[in-house]
Design an enzyme around this catalytic site. Structure first.
Site, PDB file in Angstrom:
ATOM      1  CE  LYS A 271     -34.701  28.486 -16.752  1.00 58.12           C
ATOM      2  NZ  LYS A 271     -33.624  28.505 -17.869  1.00 58.12           N
ATOM      3  CG  ASP A 276     -29.525  31.160 -15.043  1.00 56.14           C
ATOM      4  OD1 ASP A 276     -28.673  30.824 -14.261  1.00 56.14           O
ATOM      5  OD2 ASP A 276     -29.709  30.888 -16.100  1.00 56.14           O
ATOM      6  CE  LYS A 283     -27.150  32.667 -17.404  1.00 58.97           C
ATOM      7  NZ  LYS A 283     -27.018  31.907 -18.741  1.00 58.97           N
ATOM      8  CG  ASP A 294     -33.694  31.790 -17.067  1.00 60.02           C
ATOM      9  OD1 ASP A 294     -34.106  31.565 -18.255  1.00 60.02           O
ATOM     10  OD2 ASP A 294     -33.086  31.248 -16.209  1.00 60.02           O
ATOM     11  CG  ASP A 353     -25.614  29.114 -16.960  1.00 65.09           C
ATOM     12  OD1 ASP A 353     -26.676  29.538 -16.322  1.00 65.09           O
ATOM     13  OD2 ASP A 353     -25.019  29.832 -17.909  1.00 65.09           O
ATOM     14  CD  GLU A 355     -30.668  27.788 -14.613  1.00 66.94           C
ATOM     15  OE1 GLU A 355     -29.720  27.706 -15.309  1.00 66.94           O
ATOM     16  OE2 GLU A 355     -31.581  28.584 -15.296  1.00 66.94           O
ATOM     17  NE  ARG A 357     -30.235  21.873 -19.598  1.00 62.31           N
ATOM     18  CZ  ARG A 357     -29.265  21.698 -20.582  1.00 62.31           C
ATOM     19  NH1 ARG A 357     -28.786  20.481 -20.937  1.00 62.31           N
ATOM     20  NH2 ARG A 357     -29.429  22.842 -21.408  1.00 62.31           N
TER      21      ARG A 357
END
Ligand code: BES
Ligand code: MN
Ligand code: ZN
Length: 505
Positions: A271, A276, A283, A294, A353, A355, A357
């Site tokens: 990833k 993020d 968030k 991230d 959020d 995101e 996956r």
């Protein structure tokens, strides 16, 4: 081709020697003794080569210390030049003196040496298990003295530049070789930490891709797909997550060919969210800056592939990294949107959020085109991971039973332990959508597992392991052998795992 960072040798001029000359061992600024808790009485054995007066002084000194040998405890003894070594350092390895205790002791000794401004350490080793102890101790030193200082205008250079071990002439070459190998591995850990620590204003998807290109060599091909290719190849899910950012996405593909065999043994998928923010499902602002990390899964994949290329492992390994940013904007993907993915599975977005996956869905489907024997994805996927397994464990899920067992065993050896969570059948229905094939976020309960169940849909029947490193990729305080900040988690684990695969094949 230049490497993305200088090697540890250049950067810290860390010289590691294995010498068969006991006299040479005493020519150092600090002589290190590893002390086991509750074994004060055995001290005299390791001190036997010291001048008698000094020996008595040390024994008196030790007798007064109740936490002698405690894990992570370091006592310094000033010799006042009654010996070549100015200091004796007594580092605790606890009762067990296991791998983690030795790493911890190495880190403590290394940091202590820098505090005292010492340039060279010599480590006095007992006869049993010399090689393992030396290697693990070096690992601890290198891991512990790391710092990320490139954004600081004033930075004090570290003093420690030499570490010596004593060994017999017969044993020395083998120990040296193993030390060289751990140094290479930790170079990868440094690379991953550097990448993760670099803030997102510099570490854009494009920059991450450029860093991958720097690693390319004869056996390691690196290809980069830009936004248009991502879209035209059908990776609409990945493309959509990136839409809110001015920094366009990339798909980084790293193909390492270590054998003539055409088969890809492992596809590593990491990833790579360079930031993020949560997107439209924004968030909270507290600690949001940590979300520059991230892309720690991506960093682990890049560094692992760099390592196995340097170690010239006889395996074919491909790394697939979706590099992108999740931002709120007029052009962002939104809750309620339905995205078509490369695997022809439609995704209803319930939370922007979740995101990672969504981007990984396409990267995993892309990885399948290599027909790999095993797919491993590594991702800072869920905040719930720290609730489920806490800050010391990587959450593992997957369908590849044999590989999971092997990975688990190795994870404890390298000090990056994994803990398996189930891909619980009963929770599959939590991902059902009214209008698409599945939703991307099933809410808080069993959040780490439902994220795993989401990814599972995109690997089809391929043997697969998912590693959630959301709770281990970053540490907000110094922890044993890990300095505060990016940990580089996953690099040792994946490098060792692929090395074991090589030995088995
Ligand atoms: N990158 C985060 C997960 C994360 C959180 C990593 C904290 C490291 C520290 C991920 O994209 C995320 O936001 N996940 C959501 C999922 C939720 C919306 C189902 C989360 O964990 O809150
Ligand atoms: Mn997120
Ligand atoms: Zn994320």
């Amino acid at each position: 081709m230049p490497l993305a960072r200088k090697t540890i040798k250049e950067e810290m001029a860390m010289n590691i020697k294995v010498t068969p000359q006991i006299d040479e061992l005493y020519e150092c600024d600090g002589l290190v003794f590893l002390c086991q808790e509750g074994e004060k009485n055995n001290l005299s054995r390791s001190l036997c080569n010291l001048p008698p007066q000094l020996k008595t002084a040390v024994e008196d000194f030790a007798a007064k210390r109740s936490d002698w040998g405690k894990k992570g405890k370091c006592y310094e003894f000033h010799t006042h030049k009654s010996l070549l070594a100015e200091y004796l350092l007594f580092v605790g390895v606890g009762k067990a003196a296991d791998g983690n205790a030795l790493r911890h002791a190495g880190a403590v000794a290394g940091r202590h040496a820098n505090t005292l401004n010492l340039q060279s350490l010599a480590v006095f080793l007992a006869d049993e298990g010399k090689e393992k102890v030396a290697v693990t101790f070096v690992e601890g030193i290198l891991s512990g003295v790391y710092s990320f200082a490139r954004y600081q205008s004033e930075h004090k250079a570290k003093s420690l530049n030499t570490v010596k071990f004593f060994s017999t002439a017969e044993e020395a070459p083998k120990i040296s070789k193993s030390i060289l190998e751990i140094v290479t591995t930790i170079e990868g850990v440094y690379l991953a930490r550097d990448l993760v620590s670099t803030p997102s204003n510099d570490m854009t998807p494009q920059h991450l891709a450029e860093q991958a290109l720097l690693l390319a060599d004869a056996n390691l091909k690196v290809r980069i797909l830009g936004p248009q290719e991502i879209l035209s190849q059908g990776m609409n899910a990945l493309y959509s997550v990136a839409k809110g950012s001015l920094n366009e996405p990339r798909l980084i593909i790293m193909e390492y060919q270590g054998t003539e065999d055409q088969k890809t043994s492992v596809a590593l998928v990491g990833k790579g969210l360079t930031f993020d923010s949560g997107g439209i499902s924004l968030k909270p602002s507290e600690n949001m800056g940590e979300m520059k990390s991230d892309m720690a899964g991506a960093a682990a994949v890049m560094a692992t592939i760099a390592n196995i290329a340097k170690l010239k492992l006889k395996q074919n390994v491909v790394g697939i990294i979706p590099a992108l940013e999740n931002m709120p904007d007029g052009n962002s993907y939104k809750p309620g949107d339905v995205l078509q993915s490369l695997a022809k599975i439609s995704i209803e977005i319930t939370n922007t959020d979740a995101e990672g996956r969504v981007a990984l869905a396409d990267a995993l489907a892309y990885a399948r085109s290599y027909n790999p024997r095993l797919i491993i994805d590594i991702a800072t996927l869920t905040g719930a991971c720290s609730i489920a397994v806490g800050r010391e464990l990587i959450a593992m899920m997957g369908n590849a039973e044999g590989h999971k067992k092997k990975l688990e065993k190795i994870s404890h050896e390298v000090g990056e332990p994994v803990w398996e969570l189930p891909l619980w059948e009963g929770y599959r229905e939590l991902l059902k959508s009214d209008i698409a094939d599945l939703i991307n976020s099933a809410g808080r309960e069993a959040g780490t597992i439902t994220a795993g169940l989401f990814l599972e849909r995109f690997v089809g029947d391929f043997p697969w392991i998912h590693l959630d490193i959301a709770s281990t990729a970053w540490t907000s305080k110094n922890k044993d052998f890990l300095p505060k900040g990016a940990t580089g988690v996953g690099v040792k684990l994946l490098t060792s795992f692929i090395k074991k695969m090589e030995e088995a094949s």
